[in-house]
Design a protein around this motif. Structure first.
Motif, PDB file in Angstrom:
ATOM      1  N   PRO A  49       0.807  -1.240   0.000  1.00 42.68           N
ATOM      2  CA  PRO A  49       0.000   0.000   0.000  1.00 42.68           C
ATOM      3  C   PRO A  49       0.830   1.276   0.000  1.00 42.68           C
ATOM      4  O   PRO A  49       0.333   2.334  -0.382  1.00 42.68           O
ATOM      5  CB  PRO A  49      -0.824  -0.132   1.289  1.00 42.68           C
ATOM      6  N   ASP A  50       2.088   1.179   0.419  1.00 43.44           N
ATOM      7  CA  ASP A  50       2.935   2.377   0.470  1.00 43.44           C
ATOM      8  C   ASP A  50       3.827   2.515  -0.761  1.00 43.44           C
ATOM      9  O   ASP A  50       4.750   3.338  -0.784  1.00 43.44           O
ATOM     10  CB  ASP A  50       3.817   2.338   1.729  1.00 43.44           C
ATOM     11  N   LEU A  51       3.552   1.702  -1.798  1.00 41.83           N
ATOM     12  CA  LEU A  51       4.380   1.741  -2.996  1.00 41.83           C
ATOM     13  C   LEU A  51       4.268   3.104  -3.682  1.00 41.83           C
ATOM     14  O   LEU A  51       3.178   3.595  -3.957  1.00 41.83           O
ATOM     15  CB  LEU A  51       3.940   0.641  -3.967  1.00 41.83           C
ATOM     16  N   ARG A  52       5.418   3.709  -3.983  1.00 40.57           N
ATOM     17  CA  ARG A  52       5.418   5.022  -4.628  1.00 40.57           C
ATOM     18  C   ARG A  52       5.174   4.875  -6.125  1.00 40.57           C
ATOM     19  O   ARG A  52       5.648   3.923  -6.756  1.00 40.57           O
ATOM     20  CB  ARG A  52       6.757   5.712  -4.397  1.00 40.57           C
ATOM     21  N   PRO A  53       4.461   5.819  -6.732  1.00 38.64           N
ATOM     22  CA  PRO A  53       4.215   5.753  -8.189  1.00 38.64           C
ATOM     23  C   PRO A  53       5.518   5.851  -8.969  1.00 38.64           C
ATOM     24  O   PRO A  53       6.482   6.472  -8.513  1.00 38.64           O
ATOM     25  CB  PRO A  53       3.316   6.969  -8.460  1.00 38.64           C
ATOM     26  N   ALA A  54       5.547   5.225 -10.129  1.00 39.62           N
ATOM     27  CA  ALA A  54       6.732   5.294 -10.979  1.00 39.62           C
ATOM     28  C   ALA A  54       6.895   6.700 -11.546  1.00 39.62           C
ATOM     29  O   ALA A  54       5.923   7.453 -11.690  1.00 39.62           O
ATOM     30  CB  ALA A  54       6.617   4.287 -12.111  1.00 39.62           C
ATOM     31  N   ALA A  55       8.115   7.048 -11.860  1.00 39.30           N
ATOM     32  CA  ALA A  55       8.401   8.388 -12.391  1.00 39.30           C
ATOM     33  C   ALA A  55       8.088   8.498 -13.870  1.00 39.30           C
ATOM     34  O   ALA A  55       8.038   9.594 -14.421  1.00 39.30           O
ATOM     35  CB  ALA A  55       9.870   8.735 -12.138  1.00 39.30           C
ATOM     36  N   SER A  56       7.883   7.362 -14.549  1.00 38.98           N
ATOM     37  CA  SER A  56       7.595   7.367 -15.986  1.00 38.98           C
ATOM     38  C   SER A  56       6.335   6.558 -16.248  1.00 38.98           C
ATOM     39  O   SER A  56       5.920   5.746 -15.407  1.00 38.98           O
ATOM     40  CB  SER A  56       8.777   6.768 -16.763  1.00 38.98           C
ATOM     41  N   PRO A  57       5.688   6.750 -17.403  1.00 34.78           N
ATOM     42  CA  PRO A  57       4.470   6.000 -17.717  1.00 34.78           C
ATOM     43  C   PRO A  57       4.742   4.498 -17.814  1.00 34.78           C
ATOM     44  O   PRO A  57       5.886   4.050 -17.906  1.00 34.78           O
ATOM     45  CB  PRO A  57       4.044   6.563 -19.083  1.00 34.78           C
ATOM     46  N   ALA A  58       3.643   3.727 -17.812  1.00 32.39           N
ATOM     47  CA  ALA A  58       3.751   2.282 -17.932  1.00 32.39           C
ATOM     48  C   ALA A  58       4.252   1.901 -19.318  1.00 32.39           C
ATOM     49  O   ALA A  58       4.324   2.725 -20.226  1.00 32.39           O
ATOM     50  CB  ALA A  58       2.388   1.645 -17.672  1.00 32.39           C
TER      51      ALA A  58
END
Length: 252
Positions: A49-58
């Protein structure tokens, strides 16, 4: 289909009523009966649940695009008046990198010389039978084209619509295709998998905001044991109807 739901509901009610009458005639009290134990519902488990969003698109799936076909004007906005052979030849002329003498599909251009009006003519013509169906929901037909790509033996799948007398390509897909289906506002493409008894199914759906067919689903499905069965690209029974569905296969 929403229009058929009332009919199906009425049929279900009638069937339930008939079962009730039959049961009463057999001396059944008509009371409710248990169907056995019901599996316990398990809610999804949310991981990290604490996973940070990626800095680039999928990873970039093909999101679809549209392109006006140059040199073709659609009189009266009636796409059925457009010659499919002219459409394919316009693509070939606009893309010498793929269709030129050193292109991946160079033999396709040569074989197109075998095609007469609307794809008729010599046996070497790579153009498959065109199909017409409303895929955008505007009440007008779109044109679905397929043609073989040589020497790769892949199949080119194209969908065209009309915008202000212009022919616009809204789906462009080249692949090892074994089947195509038109369902509602979607185009479903079947392709062989590397594992026997399985296939890929990719779904393209009309996006009214982007005004093109966009990638919406990719599946890896079991089809049974053994080799795939090849069928004609689109069933002949659906050639002229804008409302019927069509199933398809590339064929050799």
């Amino acid at each position: 289909m929403p229009a058929r739901r009332p009919v199906r509901t009425a049929a279900t009610v009638a069937a339930v009523a008939l079962l009730a009458v039959t049961a009463a005639g057999c001396g059944d009290s008509g009371g409710l009966r248990g169907a056995g134990a019901t599996p316990t519902a398990i809610s999804p488990a949310k991981l990290w649940p604490d996973l940070r969003p990626a800095a680039s698109p999928a990873w970039p799936y093909d999101e679809g695009s549209s392109e006006t076909v140059k040199g073709i004007t659609v009189s009266g906005d009636d796409i059925r008046g457009v010659d499919p052979v002219t459409v394919v030849r316009a693509e070939i002329a606009s893309d010498p990198a793929d269709y030129g003498s050193k292109g991946a599909y160079h033999d396709t251009a040569t074989r197109m010389k075998e095609c007469g009006a609307s794809g008729g003519g010599g046996a070497g013509c790579p153009l498959l039978k065109p199909y017409y169906r409303d895929l955008t929901g505007d009440g007008r037909d779109e044109l679905t084209l397929g043609f073989r790509l040589y020497p790769t033996n892949q199949t080119a799948l194209r969908v065209y619509t009309v915008d202000k007398h212009r022919l616009v390509q809204v789906l462009d897909d080249n692949d090892a295709i074994i089947g195509v289906e038109l369902a509602g506002r979607t185009v479903i493409v079947r392709s062989p998998a590397g594992i026997s008894g399985y296939e890929y199914r990719t779904t393209w759906a009309w996006d009214p905001q982007r005004k093109t067919m966009v990638f919406s689903r990719d599946e890896f499905l079991r089809t049974g044991k053994g080799h795939h069965t090849r069928r004609p690209l689109l069933s002949a029974s659906d050639s002229a109807s804008p409302s019927a569905s069509a199933s398809a296969s590339a064929g050799a």
